[in-house]
Design a protein around this motif. Structure first.
Motif, PDB file in Angstrom:
ATOM      1  N   ARG A 176      14.087   4.805  30.077  1.00  0.00           N
ATOM      2  CA  ARG A 176      14.008   3.655  29.129  1.00  0.00           C
ATOM      3  C   ARG A 176      14.708   3.951  27.808  1.00  0.00           C
ATOM      4  O   ARG A 176      14.907   4.882  27.368  1.00  0.00           O
ATOM      5  N   VAL A 177      15.078   2.829  27.062  1.00  0.00           N
ATOM      6  CA  VAL A 177      16.014   2.941  26.106  1.00  0.00           C
ATOM      7  C   VAL A 177      15.395   1.977  24.900  1.00  0.00           C
ATOM      8  O   VAL A 177      15.500   0.877  25.287  1.00  0.00           O
ATOM      9  N   THR A 178      15.143   2.426  23.633  1.00  0.00           N
ATOM     10  CA  THR A 178      14.812   1.372  22.636  1.00  0.00           C
ATOM     11  C   THR A 178      15.633   1.836  21.463  1.00  0.00           C
ATOM     12  O   THR A 178      15.846   2.969  21.323  1.00  0.00           O
ATOM     13  N   CYS A 179      15.889   0.563  20.554  1.00  0.00           N
ATOM     14  CA  CYS A 179      16.323   0.795  19.409  1.00  0.00           C
ATOM     15  C   CYS A 179      15.154   0.352  18.422  1.00  0.00           C
ATOM     16  O   CYS A 179      14.785  -0.826  18.439  1.00  0.00           O
ATOM     17  N   LEU A 180      14.710   1.058  17.699  1.00  0.00           N
ATOM     18  CA  LEU A 180      13.695   0.771  16.474  1.00  0.00           C
ATOM     19  C   LEU A 180      14.498   0.738  15.214  1.00  0.00           C
ATOM     20  O   LEU A 180      15.118   1.503  14.908  1.00  0.00           O
ATOM     21  N   ALA A 181      14.224  -0.548  14.630  1.00  0.00           N
ATOM     22  CA  ALA A 181      15.122  -0.678  13.476  1.00  0.00           C
ATOM     23  C   ALA A 181      13.956  -1.056  12.293  1.00  0.00           C
ATOM     24  O   ALA A 181      13.643  -2.233  12.224  1.00  0.00           O
ATOM     25  N   PRO A 182      13.981  -0.135  11.426  1.00  0.00           N
ATOM     26  CA  PRO A 182      13.038  -0.097  10.037  1.00  0.00           C
ATOM     27  C   PRO A 182      13.941  -0.891   9.188  1.00  0.00           C
ATOM     28  O   PRO A 182      15.080  -0.864   8.871  1.00  0.00           O
ATOM     29  N   GLY A 183      13.072  -1.685   8.323  1.00  0.00           N
ATOM     30  CA  GLY A 183      13.603  -2.223   7.167  1.00  0.00           C
ATOM     31  C   GLY A 183      13.109  -1.126   6.085  1.00  0.00           C
ATOM     32  O   GLY A 183      13.378   0.286   5.967  1.00  0.00           O
ATOM     33  N   LEU A 184      12.897  -1.877   5.005  1.00  0.00           N
ATOM     34  CA  LEU A 184      12.551  -0.956   3.551  1.00  0.00           C
ATOM     35  C   LEU A 184      11.620   0.272   3.824  1.00  0.00           C
ATOM     36  O   LEU A 184      10.568  -0.111   4.016  1.00  0.00           O
ATOM     37  N   SER A 185      12.046   1.398   3.775  1.00  0.00           N
ATOM     38  CA  SER A 185      11.091   2.476   3.996  1.00  0.00           C
ATOM     39  C   SER A 185      11.264   3.710   3.009  1.00  0.00           C
ATOM     40  O   SER A 185      12.473   3.705   2.363  1.00  0.00           O
ATOM     41  N   GLU A 186      10.200   3.979   2.580  1.00  0.00           N
ATOM     42  CA  GLU A 186      10.048   5.009   1.523  1.00  0.00           C
ATOM     43  C   GLU A 186      10.191   6.635   1.965  1.00  0.00           C
ATOM     44  O   GLU A 186       9.294   7.080   2.604  1.00  0.00           O
ATOM     45  N   SER A 187      11.380   7.206   1.836  1.00  0.00           N
ATOM     46  CA  SER A 187      11.518   8.606   2.246  1.00  0.00           C
ATOM     47  C   SER A 187      12.569   9.145   1.382  1.00  0.00           C
ATOM     48  O   SER A 187      13.092   8.531   0.652  1.00  0.00           O
ATOM     49  N   GLU A 188      12.617  10.509   2.008  1.00  0.00           N
ATOM     50  CA  GLU A 188      14.008  11.365   1.273  1.00  0.00           C
ATOM     51  C   GLU A 188      15.002  10.600   1.566  1.00  0.00           C
ATOM     52  O   GLU A 188      16.271  10.867   0.646  1.00  0.00           O
ATOM     53  N   PHE A 189      15.417   9.572   2.495  1.00  0.00           N
ATOM     54  CA  PHE A 189      16.425   8.993   2.951  1.00  0.00           C
ATOM     55  C   PHE A 189      17.216   8.485   1.520  1.00  0.00           C
ATOM     56  O   PHE A 189      18.457   8.633   1.427  1.00  0.00           O
ATOM     57  N   THR A 190      16.456   7.785   0.622  1.00  0.00           N
ATOM     58  CA  THR A 190      17.052   6.922  -0.453  1.00  0.00           C
ATOM     59  C   THR A 190      17.549   7.921  -1.306  1.00  0.00           C
ATOM     60  O   THR A 190      18.466   7.900  -2.056  1.00  0.00           O
ATOM     61  N   LEU A 191      16.618   9.077  -1.662  1.00  0.00           N
ATOM     62  CA  LEU A 191      17.269  10.175  -2.720  1.00  0.00           C
ATOM     63  C   LEU A 191      18.824  10.713  -2.176  1.00  0.00           C
ATOM     64  O   LEU A 191      19.395  10.894  -3.025  1.00  0.00           O
ATOM     65  N   VAL A 192      18.834  11.053  -0.768  1.00  0.00           N
ATOM     66  CA  VAL A 192      20.075  11.456  -0.261  1.00  0.00           C
ATOM     67  C   VAL A 192      21.137  10.348  -0.527  1.00  0.00           C
ATOM     68  O   VAL A 192      22.266  10.667  -0.965  1.00  0.00           O
ATOM     69  N   ARG A 193      20.757   9.125  -0.317  1.00  0.00           N
ATOM     70  CA  ARG A 193      21.748   7.880  -0.723  1.00  0.00           C
ATOM     71  C   ARG A 193      22.372   7.831  -1.921  1.00  0.00           C
ATOM     72  O   ARG A 193      23.674   7.453  -2.232  1.00  0.00           O
ATOM     73  N   THR A 194      21.402   8.050  -2.768  1.00  0.00           N
ATOM     74  CA  THR A 194      21.960   7.901  -4.324  1.00  0.00           C
ATOM     75  C   THR A 194      22.097   9.041  -4.845  1.00  0.00           C
ATOM     76  O   THR A 194      22.170   9.251  -6.243  1.00  0.00           O
ATOM     77  N   GLY A 195      22.255  10.072  -4.272  1.00  0.00           N
ATOM     78  CA  GLY A 195      22.471  11.545  -4.569  1.00  0.00           C
ATOM     79  C   GLY A 195      21.205  12.209  -5.798  1.00  0.00           C
ATOM     80  O   GLY A 195      21.763  12.963  -6.721  1.00  0.00           O
ATOM     81  N   GLY A 196      20.339  11.884  -5.403  1.00  0.00           N
ATOM     82  CA  GLY A 196      19.078  12.620  -5.890  1.00  0.00           C
ATOM     83  C   GLY A 196      18.673  11.509  -7.087  1.00  0.00           C
ATOM     84  O   GLY A 196      18.111  12.177  -7.959  1.00  0.00           O
ATOM     85  N   ASP A 197      18.970  10.484  -7.329  1.00  0.00           N
ATOM     86  CA  ASP A 197      18.727   9.564  -8.612  1.00  0.00           C
ATOM     87  C   ASP A 197      17.231   9.109  -8.409  1.00  0.00           C
ATOM     88  O   ASP A 197      16.900   8.197  -7.689  1.00  0.00           O
ATOM     89  N   THR A 198      16.347   9.893  -8.971  1.00  0.00           N
ATOM     90  CA  THR A 198      14.860   9.409  -9.024  1.00  0.00           C
ATOM     91  C   THR A 198      14.634   8.183  -9.660  1.00  0.00           C
ATOM     92  O   THR A 198      13.835   7.601  -9.179  1.00  0.00           O
ATOM     93  N   GLU A 199      15.572   7.998 -10.798  1.00  0.00           N
ATOM     94  CA  GLU A 199      14.928   6.458 -11.192  1.00  0.00           C
ATOM     95  C   GLU A 199      15.547   5.339 -10.302  1.00  0.00           C
ATOM     96  O   GLU A 199      14.620   4.592 -10.378  1.00  0.00           O
ATOM     97  N   ALA A 200      16.769   5.365  -9.559  1.00  0.00           N
ATOM     98  CA  ALA A 200      16.989   4.404  -8.662  1.00  0.00           C
ATOM     99  C   ALA A 200      15.996   4.313  -7.339  1.00  0.00           C
ATOM    100  O   ALA A 200      15.768   3.218  -7.082  1.00  0.00           O
ATOM    101  N   TYR A 201      15.523   5.517  -7.189  1.00  0.00           N
ATOM    102  CA  TYR A 201      14.326   5.509  -6.014  1.00  0.00           C
ATOM    103  C   TYR A 201      13.289   4.938  -6.446  1.00  0.00           C
ATOM    104  O   TYR A 201      12.681   4.063  -5.740  1.00  0.00           O
ATOM    105  N   ASN A 202      12.624   5.190  -7.561  1.00  0.00           N
ATOM    106  CA  ASN A 202      11.616   4.678  -8.062  1.00  0.00           C
ATOM    107  C   ASN A 202      11.721   3.087  -8.466  1.00  0.00           C
ATOM    108  O   ASN A 202      10.568   2.370  -8.109  1.00  0.00           O
ATOM    109  N   ALA A 203      12.754   2.683  -8.980  1.00  0.00           N
ATOM    110  CA  ALA A 203      13.153   1.149  -9.128  1.00  0.00           C
ATOM    111  C   ALA A 203      13.142   0.484  -7.608  1.00  0.00           C
ATOM    112  O   ALA A 203      12.274  -0.649  -7.573  1.00  0.00           O
ATOM    113  N   LEU A 204      13.526   1.149  -6.718  1.00  0.00           N
ATOM    114  CA  LEU A 204      13.708   0.507  -5.245  1.00  0.00           C
ATOM    115  C   LEU A 204      12.319   0.187  -4.791  1.00  0.00           C
ATOM    116  O   LEU A 204      12.142  -0.958  -4.257  1.00  0.00           O
ATOM    117  N   TYR A 205      11.523   1.061  -4.821  1.00  0.00           N
ATOM    118  CA  TYR A 205      10.220   1.162  -4.114  1.00  0.00           C
ATOM    119  C   TYR A 205       8.945   0.371  -5.065  1.00  0.00           C
ATOM    120  O   TYR A 205       7.796   0.213  -4.423  1.00  0.00           O
TER     121      TYR A 205
END
Length: 252
Positions: A176-205
């Motif tokens: 079987r094959v599934t594509c699971l597509a999450p929306g706005l998710s709170e995780s380390e993913f956003t810190l990686v995306r913003t280069g560790g910008d905690t202010e941007a992380y907190n503002a997003l969530y």
């Protein structure tokens, strides 16, 4: 005999939450990640519950992948589930201001890495046959573009179409094959995306009640444990607080 799940990107976020829940549910685990120290800690935590094999590897390294999965110990050679979770986003700038190296890293990880791991494990999954599953972590970004998404959106659109095409090719194998597509998710993913910008992380969530890694882990387990004759082709999940914006119209 317990079933065995391979989870890539298991050192944080969705992958780590899934590893914990699948261990509690009696699955044996093959966990991959680039950070050997975190993998060691996870193995020490989960080993009292189930069998755990950790593989320190970068999914962008095709030879590493081949070597690792071609030399699995006997207890881990029967694969029932592959969760292609390893992936990342880098940068939020518009395309004309983006870093080309970041684009290439996203392509190498989200596309090349996912396909390399899948290709390496298809023989074992097909050998397992009925009830074997591949779950690819996509994103709503594969369907719904947004400013600054550029290459990330493109890689997740690939994941969606690759998943559907795999379904066509694997017809009759029981896999079987599934594509699971999450929306706005709170995780380390956003810190990686913003280069560790905690202010941007907190503002997003802030005030969003975003999806948590444990929510995705529970969804992954539900998909994996469905009766063997059922396949979830695509599953898109958003927090209730997230929906769609109007079309952008630029006026002179």
């Amino acid at each position: 005999m317990n079933k065995t799940a391979v989870i890539t990107g298991a050192t944080s976020g969705f992958g780590l939450a899934a590893a914990k829940l699948f261990a509690q549910s009696g699955w044996n685990l093959i966990l991959t990640g680039r950070r050997s120290d975190r993998l060691k800690q996870i193995k020490e935590t989960l080993s009292p519950q189930t069998k755990v094999l950790t593989l320190t590897l970068d999914v962008c390294d095709t030879e590493q992948i081949k070597t690792a999965f071609n030399s699995l110990p006997p207890d881990f050679q029967s694969i029932h589930l592959l969760i292609n979770n390893a992936g990342l986003a880098l940068g939020t700038e518009p395309a004309q201001q983006s870093d080309l190296a970041q684009w290439h890293t996203m392509i190498d990880t989200n596309i090349k890495g996912l396909t390399s791991v899948t290709h390496a494990l298809l023989p074992q999954l097909i050998n397992t046959g009925k009830s074997a599953s591949i779950i690819n972590i996509g994103s709503i970004a594969g369907q719904w573009p947004y400013p600054g998404g550029n290459v990330y959106c493109g890689t997740k659109a690939f994941v969606e179409q690759f998943s559907l095409a795999l379904r066509c090719d694997l017809a009759g194998t029981g896999v079987r094959v599934t594509c699971l597509a999450p929306g706005l998710s709170e995780s380390e993913f956003t810190l990686v995306r913003t280069g560790g910008d905690t202010e941007a992380y907190n503002a997003l969530y802030k005030g969003t009640d975003a999806i948590q890694p444990e929510d995705i882990a529970a969804t992954l387990l539900w998909i994996a444990q469905l009766p063997a004759h059922l396949n979830i082709n695509q599953l898109e999940i958003m927090p209730v607080s997230q929906s769609w914006s109007p079309f952008a119209v630029h006026r002179h």
